[in-house]
Design an enzyme around this catalytic site. Structure first.
Site, short mmCIF file in Angstrom:
data_model
loop_
_atom_site.label_atom_id
_atom_site.label_comp_id
_atom_site.label_asym_id
_atom_site.label_seq_id
_atom_site.Cartn_x
_atom_site.Cartn_y
_atom_site.Cartn_z
N TYR A 84 0.85 -1.03 0.10
CA TYR A 84 -0.05 -0.09 0.07
C TYR A 84 0.76 1.14 -0.03
O TYR A 84 2.00 1.04 -0.21
CB TYR A 84 -0.87 -0.23 1.11
CG TYR A 84 -2.08 -0.98 1.00
CD1 TYR A 84 -2.75 -1.38 -0.12
CD2 TYR A 84 -2.37 -1.74 2.20
CE1 TYR A 84 -3.67 -2.05 -0.24
CE2 TYR A 84 -3.37 -2.92 1.97
CZ TYR A 84 -4.05 -2.93 0.83
OH TYR A 84 -4.91 -3.89 0.93
N ARG A 98 2.73 -1.88 11.14
CA ARG A 98 2.83 -3.22 10.14
C ARG A 98 3.51 -3.20 8.82
O ARG A 98 3.32 -2.25 8.00
CB ARG A 98 1.25 -3.71 9.77
CG ARG A 98 1.12 -5.00 9.51
CD ARG A 98 -0.42 -5.32 9.16
NE ARG A 98 -0.67 -6.64 8.82
CZ ARG A 98 -1.73 -6.99 8.43
NH1 ARG A 98 -2.67 -6.12 7.67
NH2 ARG A 98 -1.77 -8.52 8.40
N ARG A 144 -7.53 -15.20 9.61
CA ARG A 144 -8.57 -16.21 8.94
C ARG A 144 -9.16 -17.25 10.14
O ARG A 144 -10.20 -17.46 10.19
CB ARG A 144 -8.13 -16.96 7.82
CG ARG A 144 -7.99 -15.99 6.79
CD ARG A 144 -7.14 -16.67 5.51
NE ARG A 144 -5.88 -16.69 5.87
CZ ARG A 144 -4.89 -17.32 5.17
NH1 ARG A 144 -5.40 -18.04 3.95
NH2 ARG A 144 -3.74 -17.36 5.40
N CYS A 186 -8.41 -22.09 2.74
CA CYS A 186 -8.88 -22.07 1.44
C CYS A 186 -9.16 -20.85 0.45
O CYS A 186 -9.18 -21.02 -0.57
CB CYS A 186 -10.20 -23.02 1.54
SG CYS A 186 -11.38 -22.05 2.20
N CYS A 206 -13.28 -15.60 2.63
CA CYS A 206 -12.78 -14.50 3.09
C CYS A 206 -11.85 -13.72 1.88
O CYS A 206 -12.41 -12.66 1.36
CB CYS A 206 -11.68 -14.90 4.20
SG CYS A 206 -10.53 -16.22 3.65
N GLU A 217 -24.23 -43.20 6.65
CA GLU A 217 -23.23 -42.88 5.53
C GLU A 217 -22.91 -44.11 4.79
O GLU A 217 -22.65 -45.12 5.38
CB GLU A 217 -22.04 -42.34 6.05
CG GLU A 217 -20.71 -42.32 5.16
CD GLU A 217 -20.95 -41.61 3.91
OE1 GLU A 217 -20.67 -42.33 2.73
OE2 GLU A 217 -21.64 -40.37 3.88
#
Length: 654
Positions: free
Chosen positions: A179, A227, A329, A355, A359, A423
């Site tokens: 950024y 950061r 996450r 995965c 998100c 199942e």
């Protein structure tokens, strides 16, 4: 446990060493914090996090936006809602932080749908130099003039004042992910020849001026975090320069360093770790980068990115590799991560498998984030899992032990229903048992382990190796049946499909069968096709993927797709797009490309063109059961997230 011990950032004590990393969630509206955000962040504070960091507060809205629905902090009108947000976090004993940011050139993302600069709302982005961010759809920014740089420094100062007035305990300055601040710091993005470019001293000038201006507003004792990137691509800062940057930041008054890396979107560069490391990336992938910085500073160092195991996180702290652990996450997946750790309930932590579907991919699409395994993420103020009244508790039969069936069973049982699950296979897991087979996908096993434990905890009666039939179901006399029986492979209308050299991708993965010859052609370049290609290529096969669309893996999250495609390239897998299959023969596949027919020699042809719903049992049971539901692929083909969320909703409404 050191993870749960207090620590100070400056003079501010934090109750434990777990930080909620700042993550854009697209819950904001026109720059304003929303009720949805209050509940989302408060839930993580309630779950025990020590320091909750609110996502980027944009100091120059909208030209500095980092996402389509960013939080603004460039005007006093935003203070009241920000104040309510900080109060909601602190009410549960956590400290509240907000990250101040300007996206710089990364704000210039063109919409693939209409060609509009959606993030900046039509405005041209700004940057240190006239260089576009190296990602598809990014436009060339406008170079900032010196007087404009000074204006942005002032904007950071005023944003800090607003953050303090809004009650935030900590302010973080975003100098990572390329950024604007990170762009100025890095020779990879900063090609200026004036006092803001060239030498390290000049490249740091912008950030140091921001820190000084912020301190003028909030005081030198106010806890400031920076950061920063722990690694940059070729042409960027070296590890020694990064360590020196951190040292100078501390000298300027920064009270803690939060280490990250990457640029959110994954670069097409091997071995470069993305900001949200995808499935298959090693645990704690940037901890060594935090160690490098920790050598040069004495303030607390926060590490992040793909830390999943409680024992690993504790080990990082015990070994002195970092001082705090930032979770992003994992806290979307389970807001009560810290609380469960404190209680020793590690198996009850809903796992994040990196995965990137609910998100990262949702942020790129400009829609609110969620999680494949947590349907309540972002809906904490709307959805509660309440017990069913005693007179409405039902005898529930769930048919199918895949992700949709397991979530439905656990949710229904947790509400007091008497749940039995059938199942047909010898173990639970459904499609996840296949999805975990390709390279780097082994983490999906955590989903199965989690649900197996939850099923046991919830008191669900599980019967394995039992295939449902109309007669068996009606004899069981359930009040409710939830079908989660999965789909079936699509049979494409291709001549020669019955040839002896034709195989189905799901069968190969299920049976670990790769003894099908040396040359393999895969028809279908979606996720299943390309992952099967990698699985076969890893076993030494010569693989060709045939896709009728302009691109392969169009249904995959970008962060997961990039390392897969690089691997396929390394293996020499041939990708044929815009290619139509005309016939399968004993010698291979006859295709048409650019109006020309070509026979692709192949010992085996693998079909991976998708899944279609299999609702045969639903048709048989209709009108036979008081209440009948279907979730997952047997209802409509989708991903793990679709099945889990549908199972949750059905489990709630019974």
């Amino acid at each position: 446990m050191k993870l749960l011990s207090p620590i100070k950032i400056g003079n501010l004590e934090i109750r434990n060493r777990v930080v909620m990393a700042p993550m854009t969630n697209n819950y904001a509206q026109d720059g304003y914090v929303t009720e949805r955000m209050f509940h989302f962040y408060a839930e993580r504070a309630k779950g025990g996090v020590g320091l909750v960091t609110v996502e980027d507060g944009i100091v120059d809205f909208p030209v500095g936006n980092n996402a389509k629905n960013a939080v603004a902090i460039d005007d006093d009108k935003y203070i009241p809602m920000l104040q309510k947000l900080s109060a909601a976090i602190k009410r549960h004993g956590a400290r509240a932080a907000i990250q101040l940011s300007h996206a710089g050139r990364r704000a210039g993302r063109v919409s693939l749908h209409n060609g509009y600069l959606e993030v900046t709302r039509g405005r041209l982005p700004v940057a240190p130099s006239v260089l576009a961010h190296p990602f598809p759809g990014q436009v060339v920014p406008r170079e900032l003039r010196v007087e404009e740089i000074e204006e942005i420094v002032e904007k950071f100062g005023q944003a800090a004042r607003r953050a303090a007035e809004a009650g935030f305990d900590v302010i973080s300055i975003h100098c990572a992910h390329m950024y604007l601040c990170g762009e100025f710091l890095s020779p990879w993005a900063n090609k200026r020849t004036d006092k803001y470019g060239g030498s390290l001293e000049n490249r740091m000038r912008f950030v140091l001026e921001i820190i000084a201006r912020v301190q003028k507003e909030v005081g030198t004792d106010f806890p400031l975090i920076c950061r920063m990137n722990g690694q940059e691509p070729e042409g960027g800062n070296s590890l020694l320069e990064i360590r020196e940057i951190a040292r100078r930041l501390q000298l300027a008054g920064i009270k803690a360093i939060s280490v990250s890396t990457g640029f959110a979107a994954v670069l097409q560069e091997r071995n470069f770790i993305s900001a949200e490391a995808p499935i298959g990336t090693p645990e704690g992938c940037i901890v060594p980068l935090a160690e490098n910085i920790k050598i040069g500073v004495s303030v607390p160092v926060i590490t992040a990115n793909k830390i999943r195991s409680v024992d690993f996180a504790e080990g990082v702290l015990q070994q002195g590799r970092a001082d705090m652990i930032a979770l992003g996450r994992p806290l979307i997946a389970d807001p009560y991560w810290v609380q469960k750790v404190a209680a020793g309930r590690y198996q009850d932590i809903r796992p994040c498998v990196s995965c990137c579907q609910g998100c990262v991919e949702h942020v790129l699409k400009g829609v609110p984030i969620t999680c494949i395994l947590n349907p309540r993420a972002g809906k904490e103020g709307e959805i509660e899992v309440n017990p069913a009244p005693p007179d409405r508790q039902k005898k529930v039969l769930v048919i199918g032990g895949g992700p949709g069936g397991l979530e439905a069973a656990v949710t229904a049982a947790s509400r007091g229903h008497n749940v039995t699950l059938w199942e047909k296979e010898k173990e639970l897991g459904g499609t996840i048992l296949l999805a975990e087979k390709p390279p780097r996908k082994g983490e999906l096993r955590k989903i199965i382990d989690y649900y197996r434990h939850q099923v046991e905890q919830a008191g669900v009666k599980v019967e394995l190796g039992l295939e449902a039939s109309k007669e068996a179901v009606t004899a069981f006399q359930p009040d409710v049946v939830i079908l989660a029986t999965g789909g079936k492979p699509v049979r494409p209308a291709i001549k020669g499909l019955e040839q002896g050299n034709v195989y189905w991708a799901v069968d190969l993965l299920k049976n670990d069968c790769s003894d099908i010859g040396e040359k393999v052609a895969i028809i279908g370049g979606g996720q299943v096709g390309v992952e099967t290609a990698e699985w076969l290529a890893e076993k030494g096969k010569e693989v060709t993927v045939i896709e009728m669309l302009p691109e392969v893996a169009g249904d995959m999250a970008h962060a997961v797709k990039v390392p897969l495609m690089l691997n396929l390239q390394d293996y020499g897998v041939r990708m044929l797009t815009n290619t139509r299959v005309k016939e399968i023969t004993g010698a291979g596949v006859l295709v048409e490309r650019k109006g020309v027919e070509e026979l692709l020699p192949a010992d085996a042809v693998v079909i991976a063109v998708g899944i279609e719903a299999d609702n045969s049992l639903e048709a048989e049971l209709k009108d036979q059961i008081p209440a009948l539901y279907a979730v997952g692929d047997c209802k409509s083909p989708g991903k793990i997230m679709d099945a889990v969320h549908e199972g949750f909703q059905v489990g709630l409404q019974i």
